[in-house]
Design an enzyme around this catalytic site. Structure first.
Site, PDB file in Angstrom:
ATOM      1  N   ARG A 108      30.817  63.852-110.423  1.00 50.47           N
ATOM      2  CA  ARG A 108      31.545  65.353-110.410  1.00 50.47           C
ATOM      3  C   ARG A 108      32.584  65.641-109.516  1.00 50.47           C
ATOM      4  NH1 ARG A 108      28.696  71.249-110.423  1.00 50.47           N
ATOM      5  NH2 ARG A 108      28.372  70.372-112.551  1.00 50.47           N
ATOM      6  N   HIS A 135      33.799  69.388-119.181  1.00 48.89           N
ATOM      7  CA  HIS A 135      32.500  69.218-118.469  1.00 48.89           C
ATOM      8  C   HIS A 135      31.409  68.983-120.091  1.00 48.89           C
ATOM      9  CE1 HIS A 135      29.002  70.083-116.555  1.00 48.89           C
ATOM     10  NE2 HIS A 135      28.933  71.479-116.100  1.00 48.89           N
ATOM     11  N   GLN A 138      27.553  69.387-120.257  1.00 51.85           N
ATOM     12  CA  GLN A 138      27.071  70.986-120.450  1.00 51.85           C
ATOM     13  C   GLN A 138      27.255  71.090-122.168  1.00 51.85           C
ATOM     14  OE1 GLN A 138      26.835  73.366-118.039  1.00 51.85           O
ATOM     15  NE2 GLN A 138      25.823  74.367-119.981  1.00 51.85           N
ATOM     16  N   ASP A 231      32.355  82.285-118.515  1.00 48.01           N
ATOM     17  CA  ASP A 231      32.123  81.516-117.194  1.00 48.01           C
ATOM     18  C   ASP A 231      32.819  82.043-116.161  1.00 48.01           C
ATOM     19  OD1 ASP A 231      31.705  79.288-115.701  1.00 48.01           O
ATOM     20  OD2 ASP A 231      33.191  77.882-116.383  1.00 48.01           O
ATOM     21  N   CYS A 272      27.536  78.803-118.784  1.00 50.09           N
ATOM     22  CA  CYS A 272      27.030  77.547-118.315  1.00 50.09           C
ATOM     23  C   CYS A 272      26.251  77.638-116.963  1.00 50.09           C
ATOM     24  CB  CYS A 272      28.181  76.716-118.128  1.00 50.09           C
ATOM     25  SG  CYS A 272      29.318  77.513-117.198  1.00 50.09           S
ATOM     26  N   ARG A 317      20.043  71.343-120.263  1.00 50.94           N
ATOM     27  CA  ARG A 317      20.888  70.690-119.488  1.00 50.94           C
ATOM     28  C   ARG A 317      20.070  69.127-119.225  1.00 50.94           C
ATOM     29  NH1 ARG A 317      24.993  71.760-116.289  1.00 50.94           N
ATOM     30  NH2 ARG A 317      25.555  69.575-116.819  1.00 50.94           N
TER      31      ARG A 317
HETATM   32  N1   CP Z   1      26.337  74.415-115.394  1.00 51.13           N
HETATM   33  C1   CP Z   1      26.476  73.691-114.462  1.00 51.13           C
HETATM   34  O1   CP Z   1      27.274  72.503-114.346  1.00 51.13           O
HETATM   35  O2   CP Z   1      25.699  74.030-113.153  1.00 51.13           O
HETATM   36  P1   CP Z   1      25.764  73.509-111.786  1.00 51.13           P
HETATM   37  O3   CP Z   1      27.301  73.787-111.269  1.00 51.13           O
HETATM   38  O4   CP Z   1      24.808  73.825-110.835  1.00 51.13           O
HETATM   39  O5   CP Z   1      25.710  71.971-111.989  1.00 51.13           O
HETATM   40  N1  NVA Z   2      34.271  76.450-114.569  1.00 50.69           N
HETATM   41  C1  NVA Z   2      33.134  76.299-113.670  1.00 50.69           C
HETATM   42  C2  NVA Z   2      31.996  75.585-114.251  1.00 50.69           C
HETATM   43  C3  NVA Z   2      30.802  75.163-113.283  1.00 50.69           C
HETATM   44  C4  NVA Z   2      29.772  74.507-113.891  1.00 50.69           C
HETATM   45  C5  NVA Z   2      33.511  75.487-112.521  1.00 50.69           C
HETATM   46  O1  NVA Z   2      34.376  74.416-112.608  1.00 50.69           O
HETATM   47  O2  NVA Z   2      33.598  75.738-111.195  1.00 50.69           O
END
Ligand code: CP
Ligand code: NVA
Length: 330
Positions: A108, A135, A138, A231, A272, A317
């Site tokens: 990540r 992502h 997700q 989001d 999400c 998830r």
């Molecule tokens: N939705 C999601 O990716 O959550 P986190 O940032 O907590 O992993």
């Molecule tokens: N768009 C958000 C998603 C978090 C799961 C981010 O990248 O912070």
């Protein structure tokens, strides 16, 4: 026809066929049944995985950790700043080291190019746990959640409200196009997905019977939508100074009772997570004192309503990440 994605990386959904994506959704449902019935599924005993996080996480990290342990694997977590990657060691060298020790690598972080390079050099499957652009893990959870509610995916309309050029919106556009769904991005022109990705998704949708629509009209976005999705307005890695501009641009696209009222009668609300639907977070409280707003991308009323499936989505998830790891490592 059988589907086999063993040995592949999971970097973005554009790399997968509709049949492969549907296979992962089916497998996620299978793993959900196993978990809920308490049936052991240590199918990957003896394997080890490493989770590289350059941004924070609750759901994704815990899904990979619990999913990995349920499958019988050893799991190493490297938090933001605790590995040599980037600062003292190149992505390429990191990939070649980790690929000799682990059977799979989760990443990540920032540019999609980083996770692509990791996958190119590691020699083992790499899973994208969120980049600036996409992502994908997700999406498998989200599509499982939609299917649980409607019994199907093809032909449904999913509208994303807000920052429609972020990683989640981009990925929703791709997965909807792949699965013959009608994706609508509803937001200001400044926050629409990039033209080239829209063109790619429209071409995919042409083959699957789906569609991609971009609109700045809330009424058009909400009309007949089966799924209303949003989001946060400023994503991880974006500068804090963006909040003022995003609040100004995206406030008209907040998901509230009026939006849900205009959607299909059986519409569900998805997010999400994490979400700023109240002021019970440090950032939520700061924004409230600075800008005078207590709810951002979604109102607390909608978030807590019977139409909201956000916690089913969060649970899914884990089942879907388990499916992705199993399918690529078995
Ligand atoms: N939705 C999601 O990716 O959550 P986190 O940032 O907590 O992993
Ligand atoms: N768009 C958000 C998603 C978090 C799961 C981010 O990248 O912070």
């Amino acid at each position: 026809m059988g589907v086999n994605i063993a040995g592949r990386s999971f970097l973005k959904l554009l790399d997968f066929t509709p049949a492969e994506i549907e296979y992962l959704i089916d497998l996620s449902a299978d793993f959900k049944r196993l978990k809920r019935t308490g049936t052991p599924h240590r199918y990957l005993e003896g394997k080890n995985i490493v989770l590289l996080f350059e941004k924070t996480s609750t759901r994704t990290r815990c899904s990979f950790e619990v999913g990995g342990m349920d499958l019988g694997m050893g799991v190493t977590y490297l938090d933001p700043g605790s590995s040599q990657m980037g600062k003292k060691e190149s992505i390429e060298d990191t990939a070649r080291v980790l690929g000799r020790m682990y059977d799979g690598i989760e990443y990540r972080g920032f540019d999609q190019a980083i996770v692509e390079e990791l996958a190119d050099k590691a020699g083992v499957p790499v899973w994208n746990g969120l980049t600036t652009e996409f992502h994908p893990t997700q999406m498998i959870a989200d599509m499982l959640t939609v299917r649980e509610n409607f019994g199907r995916l093809r032909g449904l309309k999913l509208t994303f409200f807000g920052d429609a050029r972020n990683n989640v919106a981009n990925s929703l556009m791709v997965v909807c196009a792949k699965l013959g769904m009608h994706f609508c991005a509803c937001g200001p022109v400044e926050n629409m997905p990039e033209d080239s990705l829209v063109a790619t998704c429209r071409e995919v949708a042409r083959q699957t019977g789906g569609s991609v629509t971009l609109t700045d009209s809330v009424a058009e976005g909400a009309a007949d939508a089966n799924v209303i999705y949003t989001d946060i307005w400023v994503s991880m890695g974006e500068p804090e100074e963006l909040w003022a501009e995003r609040i100004r641009l995206l406030s008209p696209y907040q998901v509230n009772a009026a939006v849900m009222e205009q959607a299909a009668t059986d519409a569900i609300f998805m997010h999400c997570l994490p979400s700023f639907h109240d002021t019970k977070t440090t950032i939520g409280a700061e924004i409230a004192s600075k800008f005078g707003i207590c709810e951002m991308e979604v109102t607390d009323e909608v978030f807590e309503s019977a139409r909201s499936v956000v916690f089913d989505e969060a649970e899914n998830r884990m089942h879907s990440i388990k499916a992705i790891m199993y399918a690529t490592l078995k």
